[in-house]
Design an enzyme around this catalytic site. Structure first.
Site, PDB file in Angstrom:
ATOM      1  N   GLU A 255      31.224  31.441  80.293  1.00 33.77           N
ATOM      2  CA  GLU A 255      31.772  31.316  81.642  1.00 33.77           C
ATOM      3  C   GLU A 255      33.300  31.222  81.626  1.00 33.77           C
ATOM      4  O   GLU A 255      33.932  31.154  80.572  1.00 33.77           O
ATOM      5  CB  GLU A 255      31.152  30.090  82.330  1.00 33.77           C
ATOM      6  CG  GLU A 255      29.755  30.336  82.878  1.00 33.77           C
ATOM      7  CD  GLU A 255      29.749  31.230  84.111  1.00 33.77           C
ATOM      8  OE1 GLU A 255      30.807  31.786  84.481  1.00 33.77           O
ATOM      9  OE2 GLU A 255      28.676  31.378  84.718  1.00 33.77           O
ATOM     10  N   HIS A 256      33.878  31.185  82.828  1.00 32.69           N
ATOM     11  CA  HIS A 256      35.330  31.219  82.972  1.00 32.69           C
ATOM     12  C   HIS A 256      36.008  30.055  82.242  1.00 32.69           C
ATOM     13  O   HIS A 256      35.499  28.950  82.199  1.00 32.69           O
ATOM     14  CB  HIS A 256      35.721  31.210  84.458  1.00 32.69           C
ATOM     15  CG  HIS A 256      35.282  29.991  85.208  1.00 32.69           C
ATOM     16  ND1 HIS A 256      34.017  29.856  85.721  1.00 32.69           N
ATOM     17  CD2 HIS A 256      35.947  28.854  85.522  1.00 32.69           C
ATOM     18  CE1 HIS A 256      33.907  28.686  86.328  1.00 32.69           C
ATOM     19  NE2 HIS A 256      35.063  28.054  86.211  1.00 32.69           N
ATOM     20  N   GLN A 257      37.147  30.402  81.650  1.00 25.02           N
ATOM     21  CA  GLN A 257      38.022  29.453  80.949  1.00 25.02           C
ATOM     22  C   GLN A 257      37.417  28.850  79.683  1.00 25.02           C
ATOM     23  O   GLN A 257      38.019  27.953  79.070  1.00 25.02           O
ATOM     24  CB  GLN A 257      38.468  28.311  81.888  1.00 25.02           C
ATOM     25  CG  GLN A 257      39.103  28.766  83.193  1.00 25.02           C
ATOM     26  CD  GLN A 257      40.398  29.541  83.005  1.00 25.02           C
ATOM     27  OE1 GLN A 257      41.136  29.285  82.057  1.00 25.02           O
ATOM     28  NE2 GLN A 257      40.666  30.489  83.880  1.00 25.02           N
ATOM     29  N   ALA A 258      36.255  29.301  79.273  1.00 24.97           N
ATOM     30  CA  ALA A 258      35.693  28.819  77.994  1.00 24.97           C
ATOM     31  C   ALA A 258      36.473  29.447  76.837  1.00 24.97           C
ATOM     32  O   ALA A 258      37.008  30.550  76.960  1.00 24.97           O
ATOM     33  CB  ALA A 258      34.215  29.171  77.888  1.00 24.97           C
TER      34      ALA A 258
ATOM     35  N   ALA B 134      36.021  35.177  83.643  1.00 25.26           N
ATOM     36  CA  ALA B 134      37.455  35.217  83.901  1.00 25.26           C
ATOM     37  C   ALA B 134      38.196  34.168  83.079  1.00 25.26           C
ATOM     38  O   ALA B 134      37.812  32.997  83.056  1.00 25.26           O
ATOM     39  CB  ALA B 134      37.715  34.997  85.388  1.00 25.26           C
TER      40      ALA B 134
END
Length: 212
Positions: free
Chosen positions: A139-142, A122
């Protein structure tokens, strides 16, 4: 995607790129490669038609076909992308395997190769013309910049930033919040717990710079 695809490059990731388009029921019209010895050969019954700078084939792109650049070498990949931008006024399409998971609010640019069982979380952001091999996890926000390569099974944890042209080897783990600099290289199996500078090569657990 309604149009068939011409793949520029017939070595390296070209064969898995074909498999990706097959997984999405997208027709591949043929391959173009600079190696004349490959012209007239086939990859899984799809022909290698000719040279990627041949205007006779390039003129099909944009009108009748889409294009995907399947070249591992960053320098040559950039050259072919610029060729398509300038001569055909098109951007290469993405090759995303049918078994890859892409979050509904992840942002992905143009011309990316994303192989089977990869996971894009996400709010993650992927630039243009990246190679993301099987089972890589973002993963998220990477954030992943343009022309980055992520090896099979690599784990890019939340809020990691990977700058343009970086190479991340297979099985690498990058812990949350780390920045990997432009054109940096991380050796296979490394665990990265500190920022990596532009152009630096690191390896090991924990990853440390390799002295030149």
């Amino acid at each position: 995607m309604d149009k068939p695809v011409i793949i520029l490059g017939a070595k390296g990731i070209a064969h898995p790129a074909l498999e990706i388009f097959n997984s999405n029921q997208i027709i591949v019209y043929g391959f173009l490669d600079e190696d004349e010895k490959l012209h007239g050969s086939e990859i899984n019954v799809v022909p290698v038609l000719g040279h990627p700078e041949d205007d006779g084939y390039l003129k099909l792109i944009g009108k009748k076909c889409e294009a995907f650049v399947a070249v591992d070498d960053n320098k040559y990949r950039k050259f072919l992308v610029e060729l398509l931008n300038e001569k055909r006024k098109v951007q290469p399409v993405n090759a995303v395997h049918g078994r890859a998971y892409i979050s509904t609010d992840a942002a992905i640019g143009h011309g990316n190769f994303i192989n089977a069982n990869s996971h894009v979380g996400a709010g993650a952001k992927i630039g243009n013309h990246c190679l993301i091999h099987s089972g890589a996890i973002i993963e998220h926000q990477a954030e992943v910049g343009d022309f980055v390569q992520l090896g099979a099974g690599s784990v890019i944890n939340s809020n990691v930033s990977i700058k343009e042209g970086a190479f991340i080897g297979s099985g690498v783990v990058i812990v949350a919040g780390i920045t990997i600099g432009k054109d940096a290289r991380v050796g296979a199996g490394s665990v990265v717990i500190a920022d990596v500078k532009d152009g630096e090569t690191v390896f090991g657990n924990p990853a440390a710079p390799i002295k030149k």
